[in-house]
Enzyme design. Structure first.
Site, mmCIF file in Angstrom:
data_model
loop_
_atom_site.group_PDB
_atom_site.id
_atom_site.type_symbol
_atom_site.label_atom_id
_atom_site.label_comp_id
_atom_site.label_asym_id
_atom_site.label_seq_id
_atom_site.Cartn_x
_atom_site.Cartn_y
_atom_site.Cartn_z
ATOM 1 N N ASP A 370 0.838 -1.203 0.000
ATOM 2 C CA ASP A 370 0.000 0.000 0.000
ATOM 3 C C ASP A 370 0.871 1.250 0.000
ATOM 4 O OD1 ASP A 370 -2.310 1.891 1.077
ATOM 5 O OD2 ASP A 370 -3.282 -0.011 0.607
ATOM 6 N N ASP A 371 0.310 2.346 0.373
ATOM 7 C CA ASP A 371 0.947 3.666 0.382
ATOM 8 C C ASP A 371 2.317 3.636 1.061
ATOM 9 O OD1 ASP A 371 1.291 6.360 0.246
ATOM 10 O OD2 ASP A 371 -0.498 6.889 1.400
ATOM 11 N N ARG A 447 -5.462 16.308 3.094
ATOM 12 C CA ARG A 447 -4.414 15.358 3.469
ATOM 13 C C ARG A 447 -3.052 15.813 2.909
ATOM 14 N NH1 ARG A 447 -3.536 9.026 2.084
ATOM 15 N NH2 ARG A 447 -3.384 8.250 4.188
ATOM 16 N N LYS A 480 -3.943 -0.946 -6.721
ATOM 17 C CA LYS A 480 -5.010 -0.302 -5.948
ATOM 18 C C LYS A 480 -4.920 1.175 -6.320
ATOM 19 C CE LYS A 480 -6.370 0.601 -1.129
ATOM 20 N NZ LYS A 480 -6.013 0.291 0.261
ATOM 21 N N TRP A 481 -5.950 1.674 -6.978
ATOM 22 C CA TRP A 481 -5.965 3.044 -7.498
ATOM 23 C C TRP A 481 -6.747 3.908 -6.527
ATOM 24 C CZ3 TRP A 481 -5.767 4.321 -13.246
ATOM 25 C CH2 TRP A 481 -6.033 5.673 -13.486
ATOM 26 N N ASP A 482 -6.019 4.709 -5.768
ATOM 27 C CA ASP A 482 -6.651 5.488 -4.706
ATOM 28 C C ASP A 482 -6.929 6.921 -5.155
ATOM 29 O OD1 ASP A 482 -7.645 5.958 -2.152
ATOM 30 O OD2 ASP A 482 -5.928 5.034 -1.164
ATOM 31 N N MET A 483 -7.739 7.639 -4.405
ATOM 32 C CA MET A 483 -8.078 9.044 -4.697
ATOM 33 C C MET A 483 -8.568 9.620 -3.381
ATOM 34 S SD MET A 483 -10.528 11.427 -5.526
ATOM 35 C CE MET A 483 -10.775 12.744 -6.668
ATOM 36 N N ASN A 484 -7.664 10.337 -2.694
ATOM 37 C CA ASN A 484 -7.920 10.615 -1.281
ATOM 38 C C ASN A 484 -8.377 12.022 -0.922
ATOM 39 O OD1 ASN A 484 -7.612 8.184 0.191
ATOM 40 N ND2 ASN A 484 -5.462 8.187 -0.349
ATOM 41 N N CYS A 530 -10.442 2.815 -5.381
ATOM 42 C CA CYS A 530 -10.516 3.215 -3.973
ATOM 43 C C CYS A 530 -10.536 4.733 -3.962
ATOM 44 C CB CYS A 530 -9.266 2.680 -3.258
ATOM 45 S SG CYS A 530 -9.151 3.140 -1.523
ATOM 46 N N ASP A 552 -13.024 2.527 4.223
ATOM 47 C CA ASP A 552 -11.868 2.468 5.123
ATOM 48 C C ASP A 552 -12.257 1.921 6.486
ATOM 49 O OD1 ASP A 552 -9.869 3.249 3.465
ATOM 50 O OD2 ASP A 552 -9.844 5.341 4.090
HETATM 51 C C1 GLA Z 1 -6.820 5.573 1.673
HETATM 52 C C2 GLA Z 1 -7.269 4.156 1.398
HETATM 53 C C3 GLA Z 1 -6.618 3.223 2.381
HETATM 54 C C4 GLA Z 1 -5.113 3.342 2.263
HETATM 55 C C5 GLA Z 1 -4.699 4.773 2.485
HETATM 56 C C6 GLA Z 1 -3.222 4.964 2.205
HETATM 57 O O1 GLA Z 1 -7.328 6.041 2.864
HETATM 58 O O2 GLA Z 1 -8.655 4.064 1.454
HETATM 59 O O3 GLA Z 1 -7.028 1.913 2.149
HETATM 60 O O4 GLA Z 1 -4.716 2.892 0.996
HETATM 61 O O5 GLA Z 1 -5.411 5.664 1.641
HETATM 62 O O6 GLA Z 1 -2.805 6.263 2.342
#
Ligand code: GLA
Length: 747
Positions: A370-371, A447, A480-484, A530, A552
């Site tokens: 992950d991150d 963030r 895992k393609w995230d967008m936070n 994600c 999450d």
């Molecule tokens: C988001 C995702 C989590 C994780 C974090 C990492 O919150 O939903 O599952 O990947 O980012 O920064």
């Protein structure tokens, strides 16, 4: 055998779409507008339906022709209404001419029938594999003054009770036009005696089921965040008050789109209900120059007489088999382990390899990093935009690390957040002008990160190059393609003033484009979407990413509600669900490992904890869970889903999955709080073959019973001898869950 599904009555100018289960009927009004007649359970295709039009004189109305005191659009049910010519409800479209006028008179010009279904350019959409699976009706309308062509497109499916719609605007005139509002669907129902069902919430509590009675006026949900959002999902259902999970009329509306949306139900003064869904008109303004075309996202309408569960099963079938696509659509998804909740940003390679080795021992098939693996990423203040490995954490880069994971006999997956940038990154230092930002204004962060301007091709290209390089060199099977964060101060310096209303939509088109290019380059890559959990969990993403991280919040009890709500529109095959550590990171709750496994395994299953911290007994449980999921994953992903008990309504949550041939079924029951001396409990099942004998293997007890008994009398919830029971007289523990495997027997 090919079946006719669109019936045209040329005399009455009536179009009847029907697959034998549902009907959708529309007509051309005398005035040339397209009117709506009916949507619901199938009607006789030989019927003539024009008498359904209610044309009456009403005081205080405006009428479209002099000398005519009957024809007012205010009183007519329409297919794609516009404002300003006697209809005072919210319109489906609003177009602005060069002189600032906003009146559009779209008149019917002709129709085309298409065998099958055409793709939508640059947009996600449902599709067919054989032409006989669907038929499409295209109705062309034209505004003569502007020479604007408007094509309403309707597809009816042979085996799924859904009609899809989209609209194409083509400027065939000489002047620039502006689309201020271009909804994907609008339907005027003949009465308004309905409740609306929406999926709303927030970060970590996405998609709670909310039901409200419709009243005079507007009921709406929307997003203006640049993504479909945690707050409201682009889904709306309309049901009768008496409709339940199992029976009654329900109409589901879902938008195949991931950006700003509006879903609205308007009850007018005559008790007509207008439902519409599409790109949110707030902030939207699309310049349509001569010879240009604009296509709205696709909207899907489902009708079911079998209650909310029936509606969901239609959506599941369509989305699982004719929206999700590619290599992974029908394949069994790997059981994965993700390091996020266990390590957050703090890890070195050795920890990860130990972590992965233990997972391999348990039968887990993929390790997802992950991150935190890239650039200057030690916390959330830096690194986004630099998609090369942080060599302090991974000395041999992602190439070397992915090989080590594969050497363990596992597949390797990697986290990206392609649309974002931190100011502390080489990418930002090289391209400070690549982020969305309004000139002269400060830019808000979320963030500590900023949003890249994906409306610009060069920005998407630059991220594509980085991802392509890494995906070509390293052994990466999944991303895992995230967008936070949500978008703020939306403005693109690449577009002129009169195109700034296009940026939110162009941004999403850029996101789709990057997905499409990666899928074309790496067709076997599995993408999980994600957005801080489920902030962009929508049908648009499902076209590119066959699974998405639901939330999450990984607590099993919270997840019951989140997954239950999500299932209203989306199939289990796309719900990323993991077993995480206790006390749970988000809510601090301690739940039995069995329960965590039971809840997570009714999705795309995985783990999100350091297995090295579990006891030997717990590791044995994990091994059993993984083996169980592998045995059952085809059923879970491809079976029919029935919601049995709602966690929103009581102390229990229960659901059931039944294989297409009705030979196997899996039932999961969870009790939230333990109770003393409670009542006996039976759970009537659904979807089984009444005349077939089944073997029921519960967590503690087994017996045989016929399908009719299981559906009429019900499944006996574990008996008293077990000590681990759900009928209230034992098993003194909160959050217990049991599951039942049901298998057909030969008599
Ligand atoms: C988001 C995702 C989590 C994780 C974090 C990492 O919150 O939903 O599952 O990947 O980012 O920064």
């Amino acid at each position: 055998m090919e079946r006719k599904m669109i019936y045209v009555n040329e005399t009455d100018r009536v179009f009847h779409l029907s697959n034998g289960e549902i009907s959708y009927i529309l007509y051309v009004m005398e005035s040339g507008q397209i009117g709506h007649l009916y949507f619901g359970k199938a009607l006789n295709v030989k019927g003539r339906y024009l008498h359904m039009v209610e044309r009456v004189h009403r005081p205080m109305a405006t009428y479209i022709r002099e000398g005519d005191l009957y024809t007012s659009y205010e009183h007519l049910r329409q297919e794609y209404p516009c404002y300003g010519t006697s209809d005072y409800r919210y319109p489906a479209m609003e177009i602005e001419g060069g002189d600032g006028s906003r009146i559009c008179k779209a008149e019917y010009e002709g129709y085309t029938l298409i065998h099958g279904k055409k793709p939508l350019p640059h947009l996600p959409a449902t599709y067919v594999e054989e032409q006989g699976e669907a038929e499409t009706l295209e109705l062309t309308m034209r505004d003569a003054l502007w020479n604007l062509k408007i094509v309403l497109s309707y597809t009816v499916f042979r085996d799924i009770d859904a009609v899809t719609r989209s609209v194409r605007f083509v400027n065939e005139g000489e002047e620039d036009l502006f689309l201020n509002r271009a909804m994907s669907v609008s339907v005027d129902f003949a009465d308004a005696d309905y409740e609306s069902v929406q999926l709303s919430g927030s970060w970590a509590r996405e998609r709670s089921v909310k039901v409200r009675a419709l009243e005079a006026g507007v009921t709406a949900i929307s997003s203006v965040r640049g993504h479909s959002s945690h707050q409201h999902n682009p889904f709306l259902a309309i049901k009768r008050r008496e409709t339940t999970e199992k029976c009654g009329d329900v109409y589901g509306f879902s938008l195949v789109y991931s950006g700003n949306f509006l879903a609205q139900a308007e009850v007018d003064n005559y008790g007509v209900l207008r439902v519409m869904l599409g790109i949110n008109p707030f902030g939207f303004r699309w310049k349509l120059m001569p010879e240009e075309a604009f296509v709205t996202p696709e909207a899907v309408m489902v009708y079911s007489a079998d209650g909310l569960s029936g509606m969901s099963r239609q959506f599941h079938r369509l989305y699982r088999t004719r929206l999700a696509r590619g290599y992974w659509r029908d394949r069994e998804r790997p059981v994965l382990i993700n390091n996020w909740e266990a390590t957050q940003f703090n890890y070195v390679e050795e920890d990860l390899l130990r972590f992965a080795a233990k997972a391999k021992e348990c039968g887990i098939e993929m390790f997802v990093l992950d991150d935190g693996w890239f650039g200057a990423r030690c916390n959330d203040k830096g690194g986004l935009g630099d998609w090369t490995a942080n060599r302090e954490k991974l000395p041999e880069g992602i190439e070397g690390f992915s090989e080590k994971i594969e050497a363990l006999g596992m597949k390797f997956g990697l986290w990206f957040e392609p649309e974002m940038v931190n100011k502390d990154s080489d990418f930002y230092r090289a391209h400070p002008d690549y982020m969305l930002k309004t000139p002269g204004r400060s830019a808000s962060h979320g963030r500590n990160q900023f949003v890249l301007d994906f409306s610009r091709k060069e920005v998407v290209d630059a991220i594509y190059e980085q991802m392509y390089t890494l995906l070509s060199k390293a052994k990466i099977s999944y991303i895992k393609w995230d967008m936070n964060r949500s978008i703020s101060e939306c403005y693109s310096i690449a577009y002129p003033a009169d195109r700034q209303g296009e940026i939110f939509h162009r941004y999403i088109l850029g996101v789709y484009e990057l997905h499409e290019r990666l899928i074309q380059a790496f067709p076997q890559l599995l993408i999980e979407s994600c957005a801080s959990g489920g902030g962009r969990f929508d049908a648009g993403m499902l076209y590119y990413a066959p699974q998405g991280w639901v939330s999450d919040d990984s607590d099993a009890v919270e997840r019951l509600k989140i997954q239950y709500g999500t299932s209203f529109c989306y199939p289990l095959s796309c719900m990323g669900a993991h077993v995480s550590a206790c006390p749970n990171e988000q809510v601090g709750r301690v739940t039995p490992l069995e329960t965590r496994g039971n809840v997570a395994c009714t999705g795309a299953f995985g783990y999100e904890l350091d297995l090295n911290r579990l006891s030997p007994e717990e590791i044995e449980t994990v091994k059993r869970q993984v083996a169980f999921y592998k045995e059952q994953r085809k059923l879970i992903a491809q079976g029919e889903f029935y919601r049995l008990l709602s966690p929103f309504e009581g102390n229990f949550a229960a659901w059931q999955i039944v294989s297409q041939d009705k030979r196997t079924s899996l039932v999961t029951v969870t009790r939230m709080l333990s109770e003393t001396n409670g009542p006996y409990r039976r759970l009537p099942l659904l979807g089984l073959d009444a005349g077939r004998k089944y073997h029921i293997a519960g967590t503690y007890n087994t017996y045989d019973a016929y399908g009719d008994e299981l559906m009429c009398f019900g499944l006996m919830l574990e008996d008293k001898s077990s000590g681990q029971i759900l009928d209230g007289s034992g098993g003194c523990q909160d959050f217990l869950s049991v599951r039942y495997e049901i298998t057909a027997q030969t008599d």
